[in-house]
Design an enzyme around this catalytic site. Sequence first.
Site, PDB file in Angstrom:
ATOM      1  CB  THR A  15      -0.249  11.105   2.866  1.00 64.72           C
ATOM      2  OG1 THR A  15       1.082  10.792   3.250  1.00 64.72           O
ATOM      3  CG2 THR A  15      -0.310  12.515   2.322  1.00 64.72           C
ATOM      4  CG  ASP A  16      -3.993   6.762   2.737  1.00 64.19           C
ATOM      5  OD1 ASP A  16      -3.381   7.033   1.683  1.00 64.19           O
ATOM      6  OD2 ASP A  16      -5.226   6.604   2.773  1.00 64.19           O
ATOM      7  CD  GLN A  17       0.835   0.702   2.164  1.00 63.29           C
ATOM      8  OE1 GLN A  17      -0.143   0.254   2.742  1.00 63.29           O
ATOM      9  NE2 GLN A  17       1.920  -0.015   1.922  1.00 63.29           N
ATOM     10  CB  ILE A  20      -5.418  10.094  -0.574  1.00 64.29           C
ATOM     11  CG1 ILE A  20      -5.815   8.764   0.045  1.00 64.29           C
ATOM     12  CG2 ILE A  20      -5.353   9.986  -2.086  1.00 64.29           C
ATOM     13  CD1 ILE A  20      -7.192   8.277  -0.346  1.00 64.29           C
TER      14      ILE A  20
END
Length: 145
Positions: A15-17, A20
């Site tokens: 995931t990213d910040q 997602i």
Amino acid sequence: MEMKPYEHKTQYYETDQMGIIHHSNYIRWFEEARTYMMEQMGMGYDVMEAQGIIIPVLSVRCEYKSMTHFGDTVQVLPIVREYNGIRMMIEYTVLDKETGEVRCVGRTRHCFLTKDGKPVSLKKKYLLADDLFRRCSEAEETQEE
């Protein structure tokens, strides 16, 4: 040649910040699905490399359609769309396993080389590999008709 889709349960580290799945992971999933497809064909990377064949990626294209989140399971459907014994193109569709919603579509282009980097024609020197890739490609064409 019937192929099972590759399944991947998304991981937290992907995931990213924003919570997602980071876009770069879809490219990794393409490779995982391609590896799984080739193993199902009986011509996995280990078999190809033992014969002295490498399959570098020439290009990658990826279009994101909807977001994938941590904990989702996706199915990646690879299809050998073009194959001529020297090059091939594989298309991928990434679907949410539960809903069937398209998350991403893309493609990779490849060529076949000897271990020392020289182009090789499978249909001239590696007849079993050529037959398997050709049958896989033709099976996809037949299913579309």
